[in-house]
Write an enzyme that holds these catalytic residues in place. Structure first.
Site, short mmCIF file in Angstrom:
data_model
loop_
_atom_site.label_atom_id
_atom_site.label_comp_id
_atom_site.label_asym_id
_atom_site.label_seq_id
_atom_site.Cartn_x
_atom_site.Cartn_y
_atom_site.Cartn_z
N ARG A 191 123.19 0.69 -29.25
CA ARG A 191 123.48 1.35 -30.53
C ARG A 191 123.95 2.76 -30.23
NH1 ARG A 191 124.48 3.98 -34.63
NH2 ARG A 191 123.67 3.55 -36.74
N ASP A 209 126.93 6.89 -37.70
CA ASP A 209 126.74 5.73 -38.57
C ASP A 209 128.11 5.33 -39.08
OD1 ASP A 209 125.15 3.83 -39.69
OD2 ASP A 209 124.19 5.14 -41.16
N GLU A 215 129.74 -0.25 -42.90
CA GLU A 215 129.13 -1.56 -42.65
C GLU A 215 130.09 -2.71 -42.94
OE1 GLU A 215 125.98 -2.19 -41.53
OE2 GLU A 215 125.67 -0.04 -41.26
N ARG A 242 117.45 -2.64 -29.81
CA ARG A 242 118.69 -2.08 -29.29
C ARG A 242 118.37 -0.82 -28.49
NH1 ARG A 242 121.91 -1.57 -34.91
NH2 ARG A 242 120.09 -0.20 -35.19
#
Length: 271
Positions: free
Chosen positions: A127, A132, A135, A175
């Protein structure tokens, strides 16, 4: 009569000298503590210990997150090849310690698998720390705008390439949260930073679990510059997009998207 060509005198003298210099059985203890014996033993021991330590520290392959020792986090980096990119901010890494210098990709027994079944339980789920990305559609949730663009961008940058991951911790999804670098030509690029510059990610804003190392200020400055420059997800919709119903308000960040869906799912739960 002695055979004239046998050379028995020479052989006998040589044998006598060898036996004269050979230690007797009672002399073996003293022979073992002679300097030359001790030095040879010490050299063999040191080289063996050093070889084992070298292997464990630099050449031992780590197939999955379960094989990472706790003291590795924030102290070690992992070098390997990206085998797949599942989302716009995470991917699968096949660890190749030592890289080409250690024979990876060159020696027959150090080939990187290409078939999915051969990669099962042989890769680390990474990750990317500090960012971020929008999505993709999953778990019944709709895809965010620019999620496909961000995913394609990351695939183009790192898929089937060698990267170095500076590992921070293991998250709740097993992760490895890591700051990731990839070489393009002669330059080493910070993958998370490049995503922010391209306007295809935001700085990670969750209340817990954020990892930046020493680059948080740099990441925030890169995101702000992308916003000001109207690139990627921060670009203003064109006239055609507005006529087609594209929203004119600022885009929903990945964190806002997750919070909205989490709140809606809580309302659906009975009680």
């Amino acid at each position: 009569m002695r055979w004239p060509w046998s050379g028995d005198d020479h052989e006998q003298n040589k044998s006598s000298r060898l036996w004269a210099t050979s230690p007797k059985s009672s002399d073996w203890p003293s022979t073992l503590v002679e300097p030359r014996t001790l030095i040879a033993t010490l050299a063999l021991t040191v080289s063996t210990v050093a070889g084992v330590r070298l292997y464990k520290t630099y050449l031992r392959r780590i197939p999955t997150v379960n094989h990472i020792k706790p003291n590795y986090f924030r102290r070690k980096s992992l070098f390997g090849q990206v085998t797949s990119v599942g989302d716009a901010d995470n991917f699968r890494l096949y660890h190749t310690p030592g890289g080409r210098i250690a024979g990876w990709g060159l020696l027959p027994w150090k080939r990187i698998p290409t078939k999915r079944e051969d990669l099962t339980k042989q890769t680390l789920h990474i990750r990317i720390a500090g960012v971020d990305a929008p999505e993709l559609a999953h778990w019944g949730r709709e895809a965010q705008p620019f999620s496909k663009e961000a995913h394609d961008w990351l695939i183009n940058l790192i898929h089937n390439r060698r990267v170095r991951a500076y590992i921070y911790r293991r998250d709740q999804y097993d992760r490895v949260v890591a700051q990731v670098y990839v070489r393009r030509w002669l330059f080493r690029k910070d993958v998370g930073l490049e995503m922010l510059r391209a306007g295809l990610a935001t700085v990670y804003e969750a209340k817990t679990g954020a990892e930046f190392g020493t680059v948080e200020d740099k990441y925030r400055a890169a995101e702000q510059k992308a916003r000001d420059s109207k690139v990627g997800m921060w670009a203003k919709p064109t006239l055609r997009q507005r006529l087609g119903g594209a929203p004119t308000q600022p885009p929903e960040s990945p964190r806002e998207y997750k919070n909205r869906h989490n709140a809606a799912e809580k309302l659906k739960k009975p009680g």
